[in-house]
Design a protein around this motif. Sequence first.
Motif, PDB file in Angstrom:
ATOM      1  N   ALA A  81      32.846  41.213  16.698  1.00  0.00           N
ATOM      2  CA  ALA A  81      32.166  41.174  15.402  1.00  0.00           C
ATOM      3  C   ALA A  81      30.777  41.788  15.527  1.00  0.00           C
ATOM      4  O   ALA A  81      30.085  41.608  16.541  1.00  0.00           O
ATOM      5  N   LEU A  82      30.381  42.503  14.508  1.00  0.00           N
ATOM      6  CA  LEU A  82      29.063  43.143  14.498  1.00  0.00           C
ATOM      7  C   LEU A  82      28.110  42.324  13.639  1.00  0.00           C
ATOM      8  O   LEU A  82      28.447  41.976  12.506  1.00  0.00           O
ATOM      9  N   PRO A  83      26.943  42.005  14.156  1.00  0.00           N
ATOM     10  CA  PRO A  83      25.980  41.223  13.362  1.00  0.00           C
ATOM     11  C   PRO A  83      25.339  42.062  12.263  1.00  0.00           C
ATOM     12  O   PRO A  83      25.580  43.272  12.157  1.00  0.00           O
ATOM     13  N   ALA A  84      24.529  41.427  11.468  1.00  0.00           N
ATOM     14  CA  ALA A  84      23.840  42.108  10.371  1.00  0.00           C
ATOM     15  C   ALA A  84      22.818  43.099  10.921  1.00  0.00           C
ATOM     16  O   ALA A  84      22.271  42.934  12.015  1.00  0.00           O
ATOM     17  N   ASP A  85      22.583  44.146  10.116  1.00  0.00           N
ATOM     18  CA  ASP A  85      21.496  45.102  10.333  1.00  0.00           C
ATOM     19  C   ASP A  85      21.574  45.832  11.668  1.00  0.00           C
ATOM     20  O   ASP A  85      20.586  45.970  12.396  1.00  0.00           O
ATOM     21  N   ILE A  86      22.769  46.353  11.971  1.00  0.00           N
ATOM     22  CA  ILE A  86      22.922  47.190  13.177  1.00  0.00           C
ATOM     23  C   ILE A  86      23.534  48.544  12.817  1.00  0.00           C
ATOM     24  O   ILE A  86      23.744  49.371  13.690  1.00  0.00           O
ATOM     25  N   MET A  87      23.818  48.789  11.523  1.00  0.00           N
ATOM     26  CA  MET A  87      24.401  50.054  11.070  1.00  0.00           C
ATOM     27  C   MET A  87      23.322  50.975  10.513  1.00  0.00           C
ATOM     28  O   MET A  87      22.512  50.555   9.687  1.00  0.00           O
ATOM     29  N   THR A  88      23.308  52.228  10.968  1.00  0.00           N
ATOM     30  CA  THR A  88      22.385  53.239  10.435  1.00  0.00           C
ATOM     31  C   THR A  88      23.203  54.442   9.979  1.00  0.00           C
ATOM     32  O   THR A  88      23.713  55.202  10.809  1.00  0.00           O
ATOM     33  N   PRO A  89      23.354  54.652   8.662  1.00  0.00           N
ATOM     34  CA  PRO A  89      24.161  55.778   8.185  1.00  0.00           C
ATOM     35  C   PRO A  89      23.330  57.032   7.956  1.00  0.00           C
ATOM     36  O   PRO A  89      22.147  56.973   7.605  1.00  0.00           O
ATOM     37  N   THR A  90      23.942  58.183   8.165  1.00  0.00           N
ATOM     38  CA  THR A  90      23.371  59.480   7.801  1.00  0.00           C
ATOM     39  C   THR A  90      24.474  60.313   7.165  1.00  0.00           C
ATOM     40  O   THR A  90      25.657  60.026   7.333  1.00  0.00           O
ATOM     41  N   GLY A  91      24.091  61.344   6.415  1.00  0.00           N
ATOM     42  CA  GLY A  91      25.108  62.171   5.776  1.00  0.00           C
ATOM     43  C   GLY A  91      24.516  63.381   5.099  1.00  0.00           C
ATOM     44  O   GLY A  91      23.337  63.723   5.296  1.00  0.00           O
ATOM     45  N   THR A  92      25.338  64.035   4.289  1.00  0.00           N
ATOM     46  CA  THR A  92      24.907  65.204   3.538  1.00  0.00           C
ATOM     47  C   THR A  92      25.426  65.116   2.108  1.00  0.00           C
ATOM     48  O   THR A  92      26.429  64.448   1.837  1.00  0.00           O
ATOM     49  N   VAL A  93      24.734  65.786   1.203  1.00  0.00           N
ATOM     50  CA  VAL A  93      25.165  65.939  -0.187  1.00  0.00           C
ATOM     51  C   VAL A  93      25.245  67.432  -0.467  1.00  0.00           C
ATOM     52  O   VAL A  93      24.325  68.190  -0.122  1.00  0.00           O
ATOM     53  N   THR A  94      26.338  67.870  -1.086  1.00  0.00           N
ATOM     54  CA  THR A  94      26.555  69.285  -1.372  1.00  0.00           C
ATOM     55  C   THR A  94      26.105  69.616  -2.788  1.00  0.00           C
ATOM     56  O   THR A  94      26.433  68.900  -3.736  1.00  0.00           O
TER      57      THR A  94
ATOM     58  N   THR B 171      26.135  72.444  -5.870  1.00  0.00           N
ATOM     59  CA  THR B 171      26.805  73.620  -6.414  1.00  0.00           C
ATOM     60  C   THR B 171      26.304  73.844  -7.833  1.00  0.00           C
ATOM     61  O   THR B 171      25.611  73.015  -8.407  1.00  0.00           O
ATOM     62  N   GLY B 172      26.672  74.982  -8.412  1.00  0.00           N
ATOM     63  CA  GLY B 172      26.241  75.297  -9.766  1.00  0.00           C
ATOM     64  C   GLY B 172      25.026  76.191  -9.751  1.00  0.00           C
ATOM     65  O   GLY B 172      24.987  77.214  -9.034  1.00  0.00           O
ATOM     66  N   ALA B 173      23.995  75.841 -10.520  1.00  0.00           N
ATOM     67  CA  ALA B 173      22.790  76.673 -10.616  1.00  0.00           C
ATOM     68  C   ALA B 173      22.063  76.774  -9.287  1.00  0.00           C
ATOM     69  O   ALA B 173      21.331  77.731  -9.044  1.00  0.00           O
ATOM     70  N   GLN B 174      22.241  75.799  -8.416  1.00  0.00           N
ATOM     71  CA  GLN B 174      21.601  75.813  -7.103  1.00  0.00           C
ATOM     72  C   GLN B 174      22.630  75.378  -6.074  1.00  0.00           C
ATOM     73  O   GLN B 174      23.342  74.390  -6.266  1.00  0.00           O
ATOM     74  N   THR B 175      22.721  76.103  -4.990  1.00  0.00           N
ATOM     75  CA  THR B 175      23.711  75.791  -3.971  1.00  0.00           C
ATOM     76  C   THR B 175      23.036  75.418  -2.664  1.00  0.00           C
ATOM     77  O   THR B 175      21.885  75.779  -2.418  1.00  0.00           O
ATOM     78  N   GLY B 176      23.771  74.711  -1.830  1.00  0.00           N
ATOM     79  CA  GLY B 176      23.253  74.308  -0.529  1.00  0.00           C
ATOM     80  C   GLY B 176      23.643  72.878  -0.232  1.00  0.00           C
ATOM     81  O   GLY B 176      24.585  72.328  -0.810  1.00  0.00           O
ATOM     82  N   SER B 177      22.944  72.267   0.693  1.00  0.00           N
ATOM     83  CA  SER B 177      23.193  70.871   1.029  1.00  0.00           C
ATOM     84  C   SER B 177      21.879  70.217   1.409  1.00  0.00           C
ATOM     85  O   SER B 177      20.907  70.897   1.762  1.00  0.00           O
ATOM     86  N   LEU B 178      21.844  68.909   1.301  1.00  0.00           N
ATOM     87  CA  LEU B 178      20.652  68.175   1.701  1.00  0.00           C
ATOM     88  C   LEU B 178      21.067  67.017   2.583  1.00  0.00           C
ATOM     89  O   LEU B 178      22.177  66.476   2.466  1.00  0.00           O
ATOM     90  N   THR B 179      20.179  66.654   3.500  1.00  0.00           N
ATOM     91  CA  THR B 179      20.439  65.563   4.426  1.00  0.00           C
ATOM     92  C   THR B 179      19.975  64.250   3.818  1.00  0.00           C
ATOM     93  O   THR B 179      18.893  64.180   3.219  1.00  0.00           O
ATOM     94  N   VAL B 180      20.788  63.226   3.958  1.00  0.00           N
ATOM     95  CA  VAL B 180      20.442  61.894   3.470  1.00  0.00           C
ATOM     96  C   VAL B 180      20.548  60.909   4.630  1.00  0.00           C
ATOM     97  O   VAL B 180      21.303  61.120   5.580  1.00  0.00           O
ATOM     98  N   ALA B 181      19.798  59.828   4.548  1.00  0.00           N
ATOM     99  CA  ALA B 181      19.829  58.809   5.599  1.00  0.00           C
ATOM    100  C   ALA B 181      19.590  57.456   4.969  1.00  0.00           C
ATOM    101  O   ALA B 181      18.912  57.335   3.938  1.00  0.00           O
ATOM    102  N   GLY B 182      20.154  56.441   5.581  1.00  0.00           N
ATOM    103  CA  GLY B 182      19.998  55.095   5.076  1.00  0.00           C
ATOM    104  C   GLY B 182      19.263  54.202   6.053  1.00  0.00           C
ATOM    105  O   GLY B 182      19.107  54.536   7.233  1.00  0.00           O
ATOM    106  N   PRO B 183      18.827  53.043   5.587  1.00  0.00           N
ATOM    107  CA  PRO B 183      18.140  52.111   6.473  1.00  0.00           C
ATOM    108  C   PRO B 183      19.119  51.397   7.401  1.00  0.00           C
ATOM    109  O   PRO B 183      20.329  51.379   7.167  1.00  0.00           O
ATOM    110  N   ARG B 184      18.590  50.810   8.422  1.00  0.00           N
ATOM    111  CA  ARG B 184      19.411  50.018   9.347  1.00  0.00           C
ATOM    112  C   ARG B 184      19.626  48.649   8.700  1.00  0.00           C
ATOM    113  O   ARG B 184      18.905  47.685   8.944  1.00  0.00           O
TER     114      ARG B 184
END
Length: 450
Positions: A105-118, A120-133
Amino acid sequence: MAIPRSPGRRRTGRRRRWTAVLGVVALPLAGGGLLAPSAAAYGTASVAVDFPTHCVPPAIAGLPPIDGTTTAEITVDDPAPEVGDTVTVTYKVLSPAAGNPVDVALPADIMTPTGTVTLTGAQTGSLTVAGPRKNAPVPGLGAFPPFEMTGTFTVTAPGEIRLSPGDYNIHTSYLLELDTPCTVTDPPAPVSGTVTATDGGDPVNTRAITLSAAFGKAGERVTVTGAGFSPGADVTVAGWNGAVPTADRITAKSTSTGTFTFRPRINDPATVGIVAFEGTAWDPAKGAGPAAYRLIAEVPPLSQRVDASVTDGALSMTQAGDTVTFSPVDFGTGGPSTGGLRTVTVKDYRGGTTGWSLTGSVTDFAGPGTASIDAGRLSWTPACAAAPGSPSVCVPGSPGPVGGSGATLASAADGPFTGGEFTVDAGLSVDVPRFTPPGAYSAVLTLTLA
């Protein structure tokens, strides 16, 4: 009581926008607390979407890849930005495709997520996103709980910009440091959020150049690196004499990502800097620089060359306080309620060719109950002065109404060489109608430097 600052829009680009807010208060007849208008909450058009996801558990788990479904939603803090605004994006993973890869079992507050958002349309590319632990406890081999990640992007084009959830990674820090990367099986994922950007009248120029050296001998090459240019565009790198390009120049195409590395040979004695631009002629809106560069003479025997350099800075402003108190006005007579703008200091340390403009707009004055005074009744008489030695001249705006649509407080024009330090003031007056209900009235005057 001081009026709290309202959140201003942030802008980026060659012309940086800086926004300051003054609480403007008129006090006809009766006293009472100062009323500050509440900030309007931003909304957004978003929808939760499902998309197939391929997740790879950590090797230590000895588990095969997981092909599942992720449910996610993209929201933004400003669904109707202007070109140049910075938008905060939140990537909410409502149901991850993966779970706890181990029996422990994993205790609380040990997960740190990161990711990207794509984008499209008038502006293209991607941006990096991150979440708290941050997470709720996860049972052994149990599903990962929902989580959120945030990031920002700068709007560079008007129109509808569509946002889709992208790849994400779940990092856990308990006993071992483990990663569970999840990728979109068939990118891009469905559109989850949108923003509709408008042209704020001041196109964002993200072009920039850097030089490998600030000086060199006649005939030597200097490496010029550029970024932010149009992909595949014809770009000219040229010498600069303080007003126009010199005879030193080279033209080639930028890469598919808008970058380049050119090595022009510098010979013209008139060259005191280097610029880069798209098209056949110098245009600050489609160019970058000047970056300082000069030719140096050969050093005679038993002599020493002494070199110094000056780096460029930023365009910024500060204000001496955030509240203006107006003179009281009698209920039965009305008339002008006067005050003075808190002094604004503009610092243009960019050292280029671009001027600046300081504008202001004001909200209606909110009074007791439903009483109000129209924003168009606020007028100002601007004044500004340049510090000694400033290359630019500060021009005050015209006296007259400010209103909700805004007016110019002060400006400095484009020129061969601009910059300096400036103090800006204004006399303020509110034309209070006769028999305006007694009480405290307040409005917010927003100043924007661009």
